[in-house]
Write an enzyme that holds these catalytic residues in place. Structure first.
Site, PDB file in Angstrom:
ATOM      1  N   HIS A 170       0.876  -1.170  -0.008  1.00 22.21           N
ATOM      2  CA  HIS A 170       0.173   0.177   0.120  1.00 22.21           C
ATOM      3  C   HIS A 170       0.920   1.114  -0.136  1.00 22.21           C
ATOM      4  O   HIS A 170       0.773   2.089  -0.744  1.00 22.21           O
ATOM      5  CB  HIS A 170      -0.755  -0.049   1.312  1.00 22.21           C
ATOM      6  N   GLU A 171       2.013   1.323   0.961  1.00 18.79           N
ATOM      7  CA  GLU A 171       2.609   2.290   1.134  1.00 18.79           C
ATOM      8  C   GLU A 171       3.704   2.679  -0.361  1.00 18.79           C
ATOM      9  O   GLU A 171       3.512   3.818  -0.880  1.00 18.79           O
ATOM     10  CB  GLU A 171       3.544   2.529   2.396  1.00 18.79           C
ATOM     11  N   HIS A 174       1.709   4.213  -2.931  1.00 18.69           N
ATOM     12  CA  HIS A 174       1.577   5.557  -3.346  1.00 18.69           C
ATOM     13  C   HIS A 174       2.788   6.224  -4.315  1.00 18.69           C
ATOM     14  O   HIS A 174       2.758   7.053  -4.942  1.00 18.69           O
ATOM     15  CB  HIS A 174       1.890   6.433  -1.932  1.00 18.69           C
ATOM     16  N   TYR A 185      -3.457  15.424  -2.774  1.00 19.18           N
ATOM     17  CA  TYR A 185      -3.742  14.569  -1.486  1.00 19.18           C
ATOM     18  C   TYR A 185      -4.883  15.351  -0.805  1.00 19.18           C
ATOM     19  O   TYR A 185      -4.866  15.961   0.489  1.00 19.18           O
ATOM     20  CB  TYR A 185      -2.511  14.274  -0.779  1.00 19.18           C
ATOM     21  N   GLU A 194      -5.387   7.128  -2.053  1.00 19.23           N
ATOM     22  CA  GLU A 194      -5.399   6.079  -1.027  1.00 19.23           C
ATOM     23  C   GLU A 194      -6.144   4.945  -1.361  1.00 19.23           C
ATOM     24  O   GLU A 194      -5.691   3.689  -1.233  1.00 19.23           O
ATOM     25  CB  GLU A 194      -6.242   6.676   0.337  1.00 19.23           C
ATOM     26  N   ASP A 267      -8.773  14.681   8.146  1.00 22.27           N
ATOM     27  CA  ASP A 267      -8.121  13.768   7.339  1.00 22.27           C
ATOM     28  C   ASP A 267      -7.939  14.058   5.856  1.00 22.27           C
ATOM     29  O   ASP A 267      -8.250  13.388   4.852  1.00 22.27           O
ATOM     30  CB  ASP A 267      -8.877  12.525   7.459  1.00 22.27           C
ATOM     31  N   HIS A 272      -8.786   8.936   3.735  1.00 23.26           N
ATOM     32  CA  HIS A 272      -8.970   7.434   4.198  1.00 23.26           C
ATOM     33  C   HIS A 272     -10.323   7.073   4.513  1.00 23.26           C
ATOM     34  O   HIS A 272     -10.556   5.726   4.781  1.00 23.26           O
ATOM     35  CB  HIS A 272      -8.139   7.195   5.415  1.00 23.26           C
TER      36      HIS A 272
END
Length: 352
Positions: A170-171, A174, A185, A194, A267, A272
Site C-alpha cells: 500500500h505504501e 503511493h 492529496y 488512498e 483527514d 482515508h
C-alpha cells in the site's frame, strides 16, 4: 510524464490516532500522541523538501533492468532517516525478521508491477526501493514520504507494520501514483490516491498468496491490530465500514456508496474515509470478473493510472469514466465493460 509532487502518506488515518490520543489509558494515549507528533514533523519536512527539491535517488548502473534494487535501514527507534544500512539487494536474510519481511514485501510489489503490468519499479524506470524499519519509539504507523518507505514497530493497538504484506505494498503504491496520475492529496483525488494504494496493496497480497478474487479476504492490514482490538483490519474493500468496531478506536467510518459520502475537513478531506467507495467498486469488478484480480480488473486500474487522461484533481466520476475508456481500449465492449459499469453504478458513481 507529469511533474510529481510527493506527499506524506500514512497507512493509519489521523482520525484513528486522534481517537487513541484521547484515551484515558496512558499506554494507549502516549504512543498515539508521539505518533501524531512524528507524523506532523514528517509532513513539515515533506513540504520543505517539495519546495527546495529532494536529492535524486542514486540509481545503480542496471537500475532500468528487470530486478529490484532494495536497501533496508534500521532507524534504531530514532526519527532520523534513513538510519543504519542493514541489508542490500541480494544480501542473505539476517536475524531481524522485520528487516526480512520489509525486504520481501518490497520485492513482491516490484514483482507484481513487472510481471503483471510490465512496469520496472514504481516509476517505470527501475527506481531503487528504500525502506527504514524500527522507526521511532512505539511508532504506530507506516508511511511513504515521496522517496522511501518507513515502518514503525507498533504499540498497544498496532503490531509490527511489516507483518501484513499489503501494508508494505500500500505504501509503496503511493509511489506508483506519484509517478503516474499524481493525485492531489485532498478530497476526492486524495481518496483516489488512498484507494489506488489499497487496490495495489490487496493485489500484491493476492499475488503472494496465489489467490483468486473469490479466495481473497479483501481486507487491508489484516493481522495488524492487536488482540485487544475488536476488529479484523484497518479497512475492508468488500464491506467498507465493517473493519473494526472498538471501544477505543471507535467504529470504522468508511462509506460503501456515494449516498453516505462523508464531508469533513479532517483527514485531508476524508481521504482515508471516502476511499471506501472506489475500493468497493474495484472489489465488485474483480469478483464479477473472477480469476486473478490483477489480470483484468487490476489491468484496467493500471491502464487508467498510466493513460495520461486524468488531472491531478480528478473526481470519482472523472476516474470512473477513465476506467470505462481504459476497459474499452483493452477489452472492447464485453463482459469487462458490463461488470465495470455495474460496479460503479452500485456504489453510486456516475459514468455517463
Amino acid at each position: 510524464m507529469k511533474a510529481t509532487h510527493p506527499v506524506f502518506c500514512t497507512i493509519v488515518p489521523p482520525h484513528v490516532l486522534d481517537k487513541l490520543a484521547q484515551a484515558d489509558d496512558p499506554a494507549l494515549a502516549g504512543p498515539a500522541r508521539r505518533t501524531l507528533e512524528a507524523d506532523a514533523a514528517q509532513r513539515t519536512h515533506r513540504r520543505l523538501t517539495t519546495v527546495l527539491g529532494a536529492p535524486p535517488a542514486a540509481r545503480p548502473a542496471d537500475a532500468a533492468g528487470d530486478k529490484p534494487h532494495r536497501t533496508l535501514y534500521d532507524a534504531q527507534h530514532r526519527q532520523e532517516l534513513p538510519g543504519v544500512k542493514v541489508r542490500g539487494e541480494g544480501d542473505e536474510p539476517g536475524q531481524d525478521a522485520t528487516v526480512n519481511r520489509a525486504y520481501a514485501g518490497l520485492g513482491a510489489t516490484f514483482d507484481l508491477l513487472l510481471k503483471a503490468f510490465g512496469r520496472k519499479s514504481v516509476d517505470g524506470n527501475g527506481l531503487p526501493l528504500v525502506a527504514s524499519v524500527h522507526y521511532g519509539e512505539n511508532y504506530g504507523n507506516a508511511f511513504w514520504d515521496g522517496q522511501q518507505m518507513v515502518f514503525g514497530d507498533g504499540d498497544e493497538i498496532f503490531r509490527d507494520f511489516t507483518l501484513p504484506v499489503d501494508v508494505i505494498a500500500h505504501e509503496l503504491a503511493h509511489g506508483l501514483t506519484q509517478y503516474t496520475a499524481n493525485f492531489t492529496y485532498f478530497g476526492q483525488p486524495g481518496a483516489l490516491n488512498e484507494s489506488v494504494s489499497d487496490v495495489f496493496g490487496s493485489l500484491v497480497k493476492q499475488y503472494v498468496n496465489d489467490q483468486t478474487a473469490e479466495q481473497a479476504d479483501w481486507l487491508i492490514g489484516a493481522g495488524l491490530l492487536a488482540e485487544r482490538v475488536t476488529g479484523v483490519a484497518l479497512r475492508s474493500m468488500k464491506a467498507p465500514g465493517t473493519a473494526y468496531d472498538d471501544d477505543v478506536l471507535g467504529k470504522d467510518p468508511q462509506p460503501a456508496t456515494m449516498a453516505n459520502y462523508v464531508r469533513t475537513g479532517r483527514d485531508n478531506g476524508g481521504v482515508h474515509i471516502n476511499s471506501g467507495i472506489p475500493n468497493r467498486a474495484f472489489y465488485l469488478l474483480a469478483t464479477a470478473l473472477g480469476g486473478k484480480a490483477w489480470e483484468e480488473a487490476g489491468q484496467i486500474w493500471y491502464d487508467t493510472l498510466t493513460g495520461g487522461s486524468l488531472e491531478v484533481d480528478a473526481s470519482f466520476t472523472d476516474f470512473a469514466r477513465a476506467t470505462v475508456a481504459a476497459a474499452h481500449a483493452r477489452f472492447g465492449d464485453g463482459a469487462e465493460q458490463e461488470a465495470l459499469l455495474k460496479a460503479w453504478s452500485q456504489v453510486g458513481v456516475p459514468t455517463g
